[in-house]
Write a protein that holds these residues in place. Structure first.
Motif, mmCIF file in Angstrom:
data_model
loop_
_atom_site.group_PDB
_atom_site.id
_atom_site.type_symbol
_atom_site.label_atom_id
_atom_site.label_comp_id
_atom_site.label_asym_id
_atom_site.label_seq_id
_atom_site.Cartn_x
_atom_site.Cartn_y
_atom_site.Cartn_z
ATOM 1 N N ASN A 287 -8.560 0.426 2.721
ATOM 2 C CA ASN A 287 -7.165 0.809 2.745
ATOM 3 C C ASN A 287 -6.540 0.787 1.384
ATOM 4 O O ASN A 287 -5.857 1.584 1.030
ATOM 5 C CB ASN A 287 -6.521 0.295 3.931
ATOM 6 C CG ASN A 287 -6.785 0.593 5.136
ATOM 7 O OD1 ASN A 287 -7.317 1.646 5.624
ATOM 8 N ND2 ASN A 287 -6.388 -0.272 6.247
ATOM 9 N N LEU B 13 0.670 -1.186 0.038
ATOM 10 C CA LEU B 13 0.071 -0.087 -0.187
ATOM 11 C C LEU B 13 0.829 1.336 0.173
ATOM 12 O O LEU B 13 0.503 2.090 -0.656
ATOM 13 C CB LEU B 13 -0.988 0.049 1.170
ATOM 14 C CG LEU B 13 -1.933 -1.009 1.324
ATOM 15 C CD1 LEU B 13 -2.812 -0.968 2.341
ATOM 16 C CD2 LEU B 13 -2.761 -1.370 -0.165
ATOM 17 N N GLU B 14 1.866 1.239 0.531
ATOM 18 C CA GLU B 14 2.959 2.470 0.706
ATOM 19 C C GLU B 14 3.468 2.548 -0.740
ATOM 20 O O GLU B 14 3.577 3.706 -1.269
ATOM 21 C CB GLU B 14 3.929 2.187 1.705
ATOM 22 C CG GLU B 14 3.494 2.211 3.048
ATOM 23 C CD GLU B 14 4.415 1.784 4.290
ATOM 24 O OE1 GLU B 14 5.032 2.542 5.016
ATOM 25 O OE2 GLU B 14 5.302 0.571 3.902
ATOM 26 N N ALA C 43 -5.540 3.965 -0.762
ATOM 27 C CA ALA C 43 -3.919 4.013 -1.196
ATOM 28 C C ALA C 43 -3.913 4.158 -2.732
ATOM 29 O O ALA C 43 -2.796 4.867 -3.167
ATOM 30 C CB ALA C 43 -3.233 2.709 -0.734
ATOM 31 N N LYS D 131 0.638 4.115 -2.997
ATOM 32 C CA LYS D 131 0.596 5.652 -2.751
ATOM 33 C C LYS D 131 1.606 6.402 -3.183
ATOM 34 O O LYS D 131 1.440 7.362 -3.983
ATOM 35 C CB LYS D 131 0.643 5.773 -1.184
ATOM 36 C CG LYS D 131 -0.522 5.435 -0.567
ATOM 37 C CD LYS D 131 -0.622 5.921 1.004
ATOM 38 C CE LYS D 131 -1.620 5.322 1.785
ATOM 39 N NZ LYS D 131 -1.343 5.294 3.445
#
Length: 143
Positions: free
Chosen positions: A99, A68-69, A103, A72
């Motif tokens: 989430n 997810l990071e 993201a 993003k």
């Protein structure tokens, strides 16, 4: 048979489980040029070398950042923000889906899923971006 000049779309699979990597590669290599990474480190290395048409992103991967990071970061970078990303993960709670979409993932699919559902999702996202898929007509899907 006519001369096919268009190459297969490039698919980056971000998955840390070796068995899942091999399973996905086996089923998807017929339609895609498949690249696989298992960590945030190898992800950045591969992203610097190729321009991918679509990404299959697991949430839990090796390295300092999770899927997810990475999503993003890609969606906030104009050089990569147009690449469709499917979150394909064993994280199956509604919170995980929310989430993933927040993201920047275009679609969320939980594992295990039917391979036809995954293929149709990949094809639909690529068609939405105007990408041609070798060997498939514009409306073909899998049941």
């Amino acid at each position: 048979m006519g001369n096919i000049t268009e190459a297969k779309p490039k698919l980056l699979i971000t998955e840390d489980d070796f068995e899942n990597q091999k399973f996905l590669e086996l089923f998807l290599k017929r339609y895609f040029l498949v690249y696989i990474c298992d960590s945030s480190d190898s992800f950045y290395d591969l992203m610097s070398k190729e321009k991918y048409d679509i990404i299959l992103m697991d949430i839990s991967i090796k390295g300092e950042k999770n899927g997810l990071e990475l999503t993003k970061e890609l969606k906030s970078d104009p050089n990569y923000s147009d690449i469709p990303i499917i979150c394909y993960t064993a994280h199956a709670f509604n919170k995980d889906r929310i989430n993933a979409l927040e993201a920047g993932c275009d679609v969320y699919l939980s594992k295990p899923s039917d391979i036809h559902t995954l293929l149709n999702t990949l094809f639909d996202l690529l068609r939405g971006k105007g990408k041609f898929l070798m060997g498939l007509n514009s409306s073909q899907s899998f049941a």
